[in-house]
Design a protein around this motif. Structure first.
Motif, PDB file in Angstrom:
ATOM      1  N   SER A 178      27.614  41.560  35.142  1.00 13.21           N
ATOM      2  CA  SER A 178      28.702  41.160  34.241  1.00 13.21           C
ATOM      3  C   SER A 178      30.060  41.616  34.783  1.00 13.21           C
ATOM      4  CB  SER A 178      28.474  41.680  32.822  1.00 13.21           C
ATOM      5  OG  SER A 178      28.490  43.086  32.799  1.00 13.21           O
ATOM      6  N   GLN A 179      30.114  42.738  35.468  1.00  8.42           N
ATOM      7  CA  GLN A 179      31.361  43.163  36.098  1.00  8.42           C
ATOM      8  C   GLN A 179      31.728  42.222  37.238  1.00  8.42           C
ATOM      9  OE1 GLN A 179      29.863  47.135  36.761  1.00  8.42           O
ATOM     10  NE2 GLN A 179      31.460  47.992  35.424  1.00  8.42           N
ATOM     11  N   ARG A 180      30.745  41.807  38.013  1.00 10.16           N
ATOM     12  CA  ARG A 180      30.986  40.834  39.089  1.00 10.16           C
ATOM     13  C   ARG A 180      31.445  39.495  38.501  1.00 10.16           C
ATOM     14  NH1 ARG A 180      29.801  42.142  44.131  1.00 10.16           N
ATOM     15  NH2 ARG A 180      28.544  43.976  44.537  1.00 10.16           N
ATOM     16  N   ASP A 181      30.812  39.078  37.407  1.00  8.30           N
ATOM     17  CA  ASP A 181      31.222  37.841  36.735  1.00  8.30           C
ATOM     18  C   ASP A 181      32.677  37.930  36.272  1.00  8.30           C
ATOM     19  OD1 ASP A 181      28.690  36.785  37.086  1.00  8.30           O
ATOM     20  OD2 ASP A 181      28.024  37.217  35.028  1.00  8.30           O
ATOM     21  N   ALA A 237      31.236  36.167  46.976  1.00  9.51           N
ATOM     22  CA  ALA A 237      32.316  35.604  46.163  1.00  9.51           C
ATOM     23  C   ALA A 237      32.944  36.681  45.284  1.00  9.51           C
ATOM     24  CB  ALA A 237      31.793  34.456  45.303  1.00  9.51           C
ATOM     25  N   SER A 238      32.133  37.551  44.725  1.00 10.70           N
ATOM     26  CA  SER A 238      32.704  38.598  43.883  1.00 10.70           C
ATOM     27  C   SER A 238      33.439  39.635  44.722  1.00 10.70           C
ATOM     28  CB  SER A 238      31.644  39.246  42.997  1.00 10.70           C
ATOM     29  OG  SER A 238      30.602  39.792  43.762  1.00 10.70           O
ATOM     30  N   ASP A 239      33.017  39.850  45.956  1.00 12.37           N
ATOM     31  CA  ASP A 239      33.743  40.772  46.834  1.00 12.37           C
ATOM     32  C   ASP A 239      35.133  40.229  47.155  1.00 12.37           C
ATOM     33  OD1 ASP A 239      31.596  42.508  46.824  1.00 12.37           O
ATOM     34  OD2 ASP A 239      30.832  41.835  48.776  1.00 12.37           O
ATOM     35  N   VAL A 240      35.232  38.937  47.406  1.00 13.03           N
ATOM     36  CA  VAL A 240      36.540  38.316  47.652  1.00 13.03           C
ATOM     37  C   VAL A 240      37.383  38.384  46.380  1.00 13.03           C
ATOM     38  CG1 VAL A 240      37.716  36.141  48.171  1.00 13.03           C
ATOM     39  CG2 VAL A 240      35.715  36.826  49.502  1.00 13.03           C
ATOM     40  N   ALA A 241      36.778  38.078  45.246  1.00 11.60           N
ATOM     41  CA  ALA A 241      37.499  38.143  43.972  1.00 11.60           C
ATOM     42  C   ALA A 241      37.982  39.563  43.694  1.00 11.60           C
ATOM     43  CB  ALA A 241      36.606  37.650  42.832  1.00 11.60           C
ATOM     44  N   ASP A 242      37.191  40.545  44.091  1.00 15.42           N
ATOM     45  CA  ASP A 242      37.593  41.939  43.905  1.00 15.42           C
ATOM     46  C   ASP A 242      38.856  42.250  44.714  1.00 15.42           C
ATOM     47  OD1 ASP A 242      37.176  44.627  42.871  1.00 15.42           O
ATOM     48  OD2 ASP A 242      36.604  45.162  44.922  1.00 15.42           O
ATOM     49  N   ALA A 271      35.626  35.416  37.361  1.00 15.64           N
ATOM     50  CA  ALA A 271      36.325  34.637  36.327  1.00 15.64           C
ATOM     51  C   ALA A 271      37.830  34.874  36.419  1.00 15.64           C
ATOM     52  CB  ALA A 271      35.802  35.004  34.936  1.00 15.64           C
ATOM     53  N   TYR A 272      38.234  36.106  36.653  1.00 15.07           N
ATOM     54  CA  TYR A 272      39.658  36.417  36.793  1.00 15.07           C
ATOM     55  C   TYR A 272      40.257  35.660  37.982  1.00 15.07           C
ATOM     56  CZ  TYR A 272      43.946  38.804  37.899  1.00 15.07           C
ATOM     57  OH  TYR A 272      45.267  39.051  38.197  1.00 15.07           O
ATOM     58  N   ALA A 273      39.578  35.689  39.130  1.00  5.84           N
ATOM     59  CA  ALA A 273      40.091  34.991  40.319  1.00  5.84           C
ATOM     60  C   ALA A 273      40.200  33.489  40.060  1.00  5.84           C
ATOM     61  CB  ALA A 273      39.198  35.272  41.521  1.00  5.84           C
ATOM     62  N   ARG A 274      39.229  32.917  39.345  1.00  2.00           N
ATOM     63  CA  ARG A 274      39.303  31.487  39.003  1.00  2.00           C
ATOM     64  C   ARG A 274      40.514  31.205  38.123  1.00  2.00           C
ATOM     65  NH1 ARG A 274      33.768  31.936  38.583  1.00  2.00           N
ATOM     66  NH2 ARG A 274      33.854  32.269  36.353  1.00  2.00           N
ATOM     67  N   ARG A 275      40.745  32.046  37.094  1.00  2.00           N
ATOM     68  CA  ARG A 275      41.914  31.852  36.213  1.00  2.00           C
ATOM     69  C   ARG A 275      43.214  31.925  37.005  1.00  2.00           C
ATOM     70  NH1 ARG A 275      39.436  35.764  32.948  1.00  2.00           N
ATOM     71  NH2 ARG A 275      41.104  37.217  33.468  1.00  2.00           N
TER      72      ARG A 275
END
Length: 58
Positions: free
Chosen positions: A40-43, A7-12, A47-51
């Protein structure tokens, strides 16, 4: 842990796109993820992608 990482890779990718094209609607873009990044960087990228998703027009 693997699903969280995926999920964090997609958000990245969202963060990367918004950095390249200046398409953020919420601002406050986090840094892109690098090898050895912290939880915390992954979080932050998730969080940015959710916003961005929440504020996107229907």
């Amino acid at each position: 842990m693997e699903l969280r990482t995926d999920a964090s890779d997609v958000a990245d990718q969202v963060v990367h796109h918004d950095h390249q094209h200046a398409t953020s609607t919420t601002g406050d873009l986090p840094a892109r993820l690098e090898n050895g990044c912290t939880d915390s960087q992954r979080d932050a990228v998730r969080a940015y992608a959710r916003r961005e998703w929440i504020t996107s027009p229907p």
